[in-house]
Scaffold this active site. Structure first.
Site, mmCIF file in Angstrom:
data_model
loop_
_atom_site.group_PDB
_atom_site.id
_atom_site.type_symbol
_atom_site.label_atom_id
_atom_site.label_comp_id
_atom_site.label_asym_id
_atom_site.label_seq_id
_atom_site.Cartn_x
_atom_site.Cartn_y
_atom_site.Cartn_z
ATOM 1 C CB ALA A 47 56.134 137.993 -5.097
ATOM 2 C CB SER A 48 50.717 138.803 -2.962
ATOM 3 O OG SER A 48 51.061 139.809 -2.043
ATOM 4 C CB VAL A 49 48.975 133.859 -3.531
ATOM 5 C CG1 VAL A 49 48.349 132.768 -4.375
ATOM 6 C CG2 VAL A 49 49.679 133.280 -2.317
#
Length: 401
Positions: A71-73
């Site tokens: 899950a990206s920043v």
């Protein structure tokens, strides 16, 4: 007794913090405040779900340093969605389904009359995204397990394409799937660095309308970026493109048997001020730019002068000579106490250090400037007046300030 923050409290707190640093459109802000990130990250705490950091959901089975899926920043997600400029009713293709959270945000932005297709090469990631989207009420999002480099022609053409994985090249298959006037946002890698680039299609040309530094898990299936080790302990490495010649033996000899020299520029920075623009500026004129990656053991053993950022510093390579960015603390300017410089090793160390200093000084003339990037399918004609050309197997990049 103190109030325990709810998911909504933490979500709003995170968005407020993002807004402090990243300008968001009203639609992106609303989506970020509405879609529950914790619903896509089962098994972690609310505090972790709403920290501004990436969360790995599947480790790399090959043992690499980067996860296979994550899950990206959140602040990077918000920035890229703002770049994408989604409109109600848009048809959207997302490359890299991840947790499904991005697709839910896209569905929120495009509304009841839009359509979101999200694809992932990894079956576990695609299944996770499908499951989480179903549980959170986003059954209408179309999730497919397939190679992102091929796109999803059955639901094309798209008004918007968003890549949530790092791309080294723009796949030829995507061109026929993006509408004329449509927008593509992708983390694009060249010369060892990655920028999230927003591009609009004008017939057979993609033209940039902004770029931001970022980092992403690389897409599976593109191997044009190489890593070359320069010493026997594999603690000094260069990350470079396949069209760049790197003589590992000659460079390793220069590092081991010659004394490093150092030159200082006139450019100073504050403690929180980014100098990645030096890297970007250099790539627009110089084909010798790559990335130096130095592990802690090499620094402990003082195998070379300390780079600006050991894990990722811009460097120039010319035959058996290497130059790279350095930072020194001085007390001449309290607001900008750090001075940029260049360290170099090899027979032409003074010349290559001077070349890097020239790039630093060029950046210093306008620190916020970004180049205009145009991308055309390969092969395509070039003219000398367009700018600096970087050719890749499926696309041709042209950079100009």
């Amino acid at each position: 007794m103190g109030h325990t923050p709810t998911a909504a409290d933490l979500r709003n707190r995170l968005v407020n913090a993002i807004l402090h640093d990243v300008p968001l459109t009203a639609g992106v802000e609303r989506a970020m405040r509405t879609v529950p990130r914790e619903a896509f990250l089962p098994g972690i705490s609310l505090e972790q779900a709403y920290a501004d950091q990436a969360v790995s959901i599947k480790d790399n089975p090959l043992g690499g340093p980067l996860p296979l899926s994550c899950a990206s920043v959140p602040s990077v997600v918000a920035m890229m969605l703002t770049q994408l400029q989604v409109r109600p009713g848009d048809r959207i293709l997302e490359i890299g389904a991840g947790t499904g959270y991005n697709a839910a945000l896209l569905a929120q932005l495009t509304g009841d009359h839009g359509h979101v297709t999200s694809i992932d090469i990894d079956p576990d990631a695609a299944l996770h995204a499908r499951t989480m989207l179903d549980r959170s009420g986003h059954q209408h999002v179309h999730v497919m397990q397939r190679d992102g480099l091929t796109g999803a022609p059955e639901n094309a053409p798209y008004d918007r394409i968003l890549a949530a994985v790092g791309l080294w090249d723009v796949p030829a298959a995507w061109w026929d799937q993006l509408r004329e006037g449509g927008r593509l946002v992708l983390p694009l890698r060249w010369r060892g660095q990655t920028c999230s680039v927003a591009l609009t299609r004008h017939r057979d040309t993609l033209i940039s309308e902004g770029m931001e530094l970022c980092g992403f898990v690389p897409v599976i299936g593109q191997d044009g970026e190489k890593t070359t080790t320069l010493n026997t302990g594999d603690t000094i490495r260069l990350v470079h493109d396949e069209d760049q010649t790197v003589d590992a033996a000659a460079l390793g000899h220069s590092l081991a048997d010659t004394s490093g020299i150092e030159a200082l520029s006139e450019q100073r920075i504050g403690g929180e001020e980014s100098f990645d623009g030096v890297w970007l500026r250099a790539t627009a004129t110089d084909d010798r730019v790559c990335r130096l990656h130095v592990l802690p053991d090499a620094l402990t053993r003082q195998l070379l002068l300390r780079p600006a950022l050991p894990v990722r510093s811009p460097a120039l390579v010319d035959g058996s000579t290497l130059a790279y960015l350095t930072v020194h603390r001085e007390n001449l300017d309290p607001k900008r106490p750090h001075r940029l410089g260049a360290a170099a090793y090899g027979p032409h160390a003074h010349k290559l250090a001077h070349d890097l200093i020239t790039h630093i000084e060029a950046w210093g003339q306008n620190r916020t400037a970004v180049p205009r990037l145009t991308i055309t399918p390969a092969p395509s004609p070039t003219t000398a007046s367009q700018g600096h050309v970087i050719s890749k197997p499926e696309s041709r990049l042209t950079l100009a300030y």
